[in-house]
Write an enzyme that holds these catalytic residues in place. Structure first.
Site, PDB file in Angstrom:
ATOM      1  N   GLY A  12      -9.294 -10.715  14.332  1.00  0.00           N
ATOM      2  CA  GLY A  12      -8.316 -11.146  13.665  1.00  0.00           C
ATOM      3  C   GLY A  12      -6.948 -10.702  14.394  1.00  0.00           C
ATOM      4  N   ALA A  13      -7.199 -10.958  15.705  1.00  0.00           N
ATOM      5  CA  ALA A  13      -6.028 -10.551  16.711  1.00  0.00           C
ATOM      6  C   ALA A  13      -4.710 -11.244  16.657  1.00  0.00           C
ATOM      7  CB  ALA A  13      -6.726 -10.818  18.363  1.00  0.00           C
ATOM      8  N   ILE A  17      -1.685  -7.575  11.247  1.00  0.00           N
ATOM      9  CA  ILE A  17      -2.035  -6.096  11.904  1.00  0.00           C
ATOM     10  C   ILE A  17      -2.352  -6.012  13.407  1.00  0.00           C
ATOM     11  CG2 ILE A  17      -3.776  -4.420  11.595  1.00  0.00           C
ATOM     12  CD1 ILE A  17      -4.141  -5.130   8.567  1.00  0.00           C
ATOM     13  N   ARG A  93      -7.892 -13.141  -0.225  1.00  0.00           N
ATOM     14  CA  ARG A  93      -8.148 -13.608  -1.489  1.00  0.00           C
ATOM     15  C   ARG A  93      -7.324 -15.121  -1.714  1.00  0.00           C
ATOM     16  NH1 ARG A  93      -9.266 -10.811  -7.084  1.00  0.00           N
ATOM     17  NH2 ARG A  93      -8.954  -8.878  -5.932  1.00  0.00           N
ATOM     18  N   ARG A  99     -12.904 -11.452  -7.620  1.00  0.00           N
ATOM     19  CA  ARG A  99     -13.154 -10.201  -6.649  1.00  0.00           C
ATOM     20  C   ARG A  99     -14.639 -10.633  -5.985  1.00  0.00           C
ATOM     21  NH1 ARG A  99     -11.228  -5.648  -5.056  1.00  0.00           N
ATOM     22  NH2 ARG A  99     -12.554  -4.176  -4.348  1.00  0.00           N
ATOM     23  N   VAL A 130     -11.331  -2.795   9.045  1.00  0.00           N
ATOM     24  CA  VAL A 130      -9.937  -2.663   8.238  1.00  0.00           C
ATOM     25  C   VAL A 130      -9.828  -3.745   7.210  1.00  0.00           C
ATOM     26  CG1 VAL A 130      -7.269  -2.988   8.525  1.00  0.00           C
ATOM     27  CG2 VAL A 130      -8.819  -1.752  10.462  1.00  0.00           C
ATOM     28  N   ASN A 132     -10.040  -6.333   4.208  1.00  0.00           N
ATOM     29  CA  ASN A 132     -10.601  -5.825   3.085  1.00  0.00           C
ATOM     30  C   ASN A 132     -11.816  -6.836   2.155  1.00  0.00           C
ATOM     31  OD1 ASN A 132      -9.450  -3.647   1.986  1.00  0.00           O
ATOM     32  ND2 ASN A 132      -7.434  -4.934   2.082  1.00  0.00           N
ATOM     33  N   ASP A 163      -4.473   5.368   3.237  1.00  0.00           N
ATOM     34  CA  ASP A 163      -4.301   6.249   1.944  1.00  0.00           C
ATOM     35  C   ASP A 163      -4.085   7.564   2.239  1.00  0.00           C
ATOM     36  OD1 ASP A 163      -5.274   3.678   0.681  1.00  0.00           O
ATOM     37  OD2 ASP A 163      -6.960   4.124   1.625  1.00  0.00           O
ATOM     38  N   ARG A 166      -0.598   7.811   3.370  1.00  0.00           N
ATOM     39  CA  ARG A 166       0.401   7.681   2.206  1.00  0.00           C
ATOM     40  C   ARG A 166       0.510   8.566   1.409  1.00  0.00           C
ATOM     41  NH1 ARG A 166      -2.126   1.559   0.774  1.00  0.00           N
ATOM     42  NH2 ARG A 166      -0.587   0.239   2.103  1.00  0.00           N
ATOM     43  N   HIS A 191     -11.226   2.146  -0.772  1.00  0.00           N
ATOM     44  CA  HIS A 191      -9.774   1.715  -0.375  1.00  0.00           C
ATOM     45  C   HIS A 191      -9.490   0.630  -1.473  1.00  0.00           C
ATOM     46  CE1 HIS A 191      -6.194   0.502   1.481  1.00  0.00           C
ATOM     47  NE2 HIS A 191      -6.601  -0.698   1.433  1.00  0.00           N
TER      48      HIS A 191
HETATM   49  N1  LIG Z   1      -8.150  -0.913   4.833  1.00  0.00           N
HETATM   50  C1  LIG Z   1      -6.697  -1.053   4.523  1.00  0.00           C
HETATM   51  O1  LIG Z   1      -6.152   0.084   4.712  1.00  0.00           O
HETATM   52  C2  LIG Z   1      -5.915  -2.302   5.009  1.00  0.00           C
HETATM   53  C3  LIG Z   1      -6.513  -3.474   5.054  1.00  0.00           C
HETATM   54  N2  LIG Z   1      -5.800  -4.521   5.146  1.00  0.00           N
HETATM   55  C4  LIG Z   1      -6.504  -5.999   5.243  1.00  0.00           C
HETATM   56  O2  LIG Z   1      -6.453  -6.185   6.741  1.00  0.00           O
HETATM   57  C5  LIG Z   1      -6.945  -7.443   6.811  1.00  0.00           C
HETATM   58  C6  LIG Z   1      -6.105  -8.126   7.579  1.00  0.00           C
HETATM   59  O3  LIG Z   1      -4.589  -8.208   7.446  1.00  0.00           O
HETATM   60  P1  LIG Z   1      -3.361  -8.872   8.099  1.00  0.00           P
HETATM   61  O4  LIG Z   1      -3.652  -8.901   9.751  1.00  0.00           O
HETATM   62  O5  LIG Z   1      -2.383  -8.804   7.420  1.00  0.00           O
HETATM   63  O6  LIG Z   1      -4.038 -10.798   7.800  1.00  0.00           O
HETATM   64  P2  LIG Z   1      -3.539 -11.991   8.585  1.00  0.00           P
HETATM   65  O7  LIG Z   1      -3.707 -13.223   7.410  1.00  0.00           O
HETATM   66  O8  LIG Z   1      -2.110 -11.919   9.130  1.00  0.00           O
HETATM   67  O9  LIG Z   1      -4.627 -12.121   9.926  1.00  0.00           O
HETATM   68  C7  LIG Z   1      -5.728 -12.191   9.739  1.00  0.00           C
HETATM   69  C8  LIG Z   1      -6.199 -12.832  10.839  1.00  0.00           C
HETATM   70  O10 LIG Z   1      -7.951 -12.929  10.728  1.00  0.00           O
HETATM   71  C9  LIG Z   1      -8.299 -13.884  11.514  1.00  0.00           C
HETATM   72  N3  LIG Z   1      -9.703 -14.191  10.661  1.00  0.00           N
HETATM   73  C10 LIG Z   1     -10.062 -14.577   9.650  1.00  0.00           C
HETATM   74  N4  LIG Z   1     -11.409 -14.525   9.649  1.00  0.00           N
HETATM   75  C11 LIG Z   1     -11.768 -14.323  10.856  1.00  0.00           C
HETATM   76  C12 LIG Z   1     -13.180 -14.124  11.302  1.00  0.00           C
HETATM   77  N5  LIG Z   1     -14.187 -14.395  10.689  1.00  0.00           N
HETATM   78  N6  LIG Z   1     -13.393 -13.696  12.475  1.00  0.00           N
HETATM   79  C13 LIG Z   1     -12.252 -13.381  13.369  1.00  0.00           C
HETATM   80  N7  LIG Z   1     -10.921 -13.538  12.836  1.00  0.00           N
HETATM   81  C14 LIG Z   1     -10.820 -13.993  11.597  1.00  0.00           C
HETATM   82  C15 LIG Z   1      -7.187 -14.926  11.065  1.00  0.00           C
HETATM   83  O11 LIG Z   1      -7.384 -16.158  11.491  1.00  0.00           O
HETATM   84  C16 LIG Z   1      -6.072 -14.266  11.030  1.00  0.00           C
HETATM   85  O12 LIG Z   1      -5.674 -14.281  12.620  1.00  0.00           O
HETATM   86  C17 LIG Z   1      -6.742  -8.155   5.422  1.00  0.00           C
HETATM   87  O13 LIG Z   1      -8.140  -8.236   5.088  1.00  0.00           O
HETATM   88  C18 LIG Z   1      -6.040  -7.111   4.743  1.00  0.00           C
HETATM   89  O14 LIG Z   1      -6.408  -7.223   3.166  1.00  0.00           O
HETATM   90  C19 LIG Z   1      -4.286  -4.657   5.049  1.00  0.00           C
HETATM   91  C20 LIG Z   1      -3.783  -3.682   5.104  1.00  0.00           C
HETATM   92  C21 LIG Z   1      -4.531  -2.014   4.762  1.00  0.00           C
HETATM   93  O1  LIG Z   2      -4.071  -5.314  -0.369  1.00  0.00           O
HETATM   94  C1  LIG Z   2      -3.865  -5.474   0.962  1.00  0.00           C
HETATM   95  O2  LIG Z   2      -4.221  -6.575   1.599  1.00  0.00           O
HETATM   96  C2  LIG Z   2      -3.315  -4.372   1.833  1.00  0.00           C
HETATM   97  C3  LIG Z   2      -3.965  -3.190   1.713  1.00  0.00           C
HETATM   98  O3  LIG Z   2      -5.228  -2.984   1.538  1.00  0.00           O
HETATM   99  C4  LIG Z   2      -2.984  -1.670   1.567  1.00  0.00           C
HETATM  100  O4  LIG Z   2      -1.824  -2.041   1.918  1.00  0.00           O
HETATM  101  O5  LIG Z   2      -3.694  -0.832   1.347  1.00  0.00           O
END
Ligand SMILES: NC(=O)C1=CN([C@@H]2O[C@H](COP(=O)(O)OP(=O)(O)OC[C@H]3O[C@@H](n4cnc5c(N)ncnc54)[C@H](O)[C@@H]3O)[C@@H](O)[C@H]2O)C=CC1
Ligand SMILES: O=C([O-])CC(=O)C(=O)O
Length: 329
Positions: A12-13, A17, A93, A99, A130, A132, A163, A166, A191
């Site tokens: 997801g580079a 994130i 989603r 879900r 990371v 979700n 978490d 936070r 999470h």
């Molecule tokens: N665990 C935690 O505390 C948190 C988790 N997240 C989760 O992190 C994830 C990424 O968030 P963002 O960077 O904001 O999303 P984003 O949508 O900005 O970027 C996701 C990237 O992943 C790529 N991607 C999708 N499927 C892929 C695959 N099979 N292989 C490689 N790359 C792939 C997309 O092309 C995109 O470049 C989401 O699932 C979000 O819910 C976000 C915040 C906190």
């Molecule tokens: O719901 C999301 O995609 C973002 C997330 O996990 C968080 O900020 O804890």
């Protein structure tokens, strides 16, 4: 003599994130200011152009520790000889998606990636999920990796550190103590809003934070919902999900795992049966890290209120596990 570079794969580079994460890894904030790194960036074919743009910016920083980088849409290439894998990319989603649909869509991604890691990465690779739903995605990647063998099944983690961080900030604001003084925090479970942020053991300069706050109603009605629903509150405010704080938490998790923690840290790790959590469930536990290894803090007393909270978050994880069981056969 300088150290041999460590290979860090990031999926997801091209995402938001990724954009907050890569520059900090390249500057040495994750693995140490004397540790060269090679970045191995995975994203979907349609995102390759954007990944190239991020690589151009990384080049333009002239980071002394950045010893190389590649971009690919092939997991086998991205995870080749990796020391650390940060699995950030996931299927978000979509409209009308339940879900269970989300779990299945991500299950497909994380079975492929878990297998590719086990076949290609270093045997002692450390994996942090990371994307979700991160606990269950980590569980899926681990299950796929176990089928291959080779890598350490304990090294497939889900990210609960955001978490944890936070919770620390909310407690600092409430208690009037500096965030750096707060020790022994833990967030149990998933999470998701069901997580249980538990500050019963938390100390600040030798004082019990629970005694300082002494407000069960605040804990139950303000603190827990604020921490549990913080992700949704950020989406509401920003129109986008948290990114810089999520990247920061990923850096913290891996930094402490590799270089050691000087306090308890919450890590989503495969349960070894501790605290009655079934083996293999990727669950937020209080951990300590030393010599590159993590260990779950043992022997904490779980009172009736906490037992109830832990049971709720465990039930959610067991339901998620049941929803993906067929995919893992
Ligand atoms: N665990 C935690 O505390 C948190 C988790 N997240 C989760 O992190 C994830 C990424 O968030 P963002 O960077 O904001 O999303 P984003 O949508 O900005 O970027 C996701 C990237 O992943 C790529 N991607 C999708 N499927 C892929 C695959 N099979 N292989 C490689 N790359 C792939 C997309 O092309 C995109 O470049 C989401 O699932 C979000 O819910 C976000 C915040 C906190
Ligand atoms: O719901 C999301 O995609 C973002 C997330 O996990 C968080 O900020 O804890």
């Amino acid at each position: 003599m300088s150290k041999a570079p460590m290979r860090v794969a990031v999926t997801g580079a091209a995402g938001q994130i990724g954009y907050s994460l890569l520059f900090r890894i390249a500057s040495g904030e994750m693995l140490g200011k004397d540790q060269p790194v090679i970045l191995q960036l995975l994203d979907l074919p349609q995102a390759q152009k954007a990944v190239k743009g991020v690589m151009m910016e990384l080049e333009d920083c002239a980071f002394p520790l950045l010893a190389g980088m590649i971009a690919t849409d092939d997991p086998n290439v991205a995870f080749k000889d990796a020391d650390v894998c940060l699995l950030v990319g996931a299927r978000p989603r979509g409209p009308g998606m339940e879900r269970a649909d989300l779990l299945t869509a991500n299950g497909a991604i994380f079975t492929v990636q878990g297998k590719a890691i086990a076949e290609n990465a270093k045997e002692d690779v450390r994996v942090l999920v990371v994307g979700n739903p991160c606990n269950t995605n980590a569980y899926i990647a681990r299950a796929a990796a176990i089928k291959v063998g080779r890598t350490n099944p304990n090294n497939y983690h889900g990210m609960l550190r955001l978490d944890h961080n936070r919770a620390l900030s909310q407690l600092a604001a409430k208690s009037g103590r500096e965030v750096s003084s707060l020790k022994k925090m833990v967030v149990w479970g998933n999470h998701s809003p069901s997580m249980y942020a538990d500050y019963r053991f938390c100390e600040s300069n030798g004082d019990s934070v629970k005694a300082l706050i002494n407000d069960h109603a605040w804990n139950n009605d303000v603190f827990l919902p604020t921490v549990g629903k913080r992700g949704a509150a950020i989406i509401e405010a920003r129109g986008l999900s948290s990114a810089a704080s999520a990247a920061n938490a990923a850096i913290d998790h891996v930094h402490d795992w590799v270089l050691g923690s000087n306090d308890w840290v919450t890590m989503g790790v495969p349960s070894d049966g501790s605290y009655g959590i079934p083996e293999g469930v990727v669950f937020g536990f209080p951990c300590e890290c030393k010599g590159g290894q993590f260990k779950i803090i043992q022997g904490l007393e779980i009172d009736e209120y906490s037992k109830g909270k832990i049971a709720i978050t465990l039930k959610e994880l067991e339901d998620e596990r049941a929803a993906v069981a067929d995919m893992l056969k």
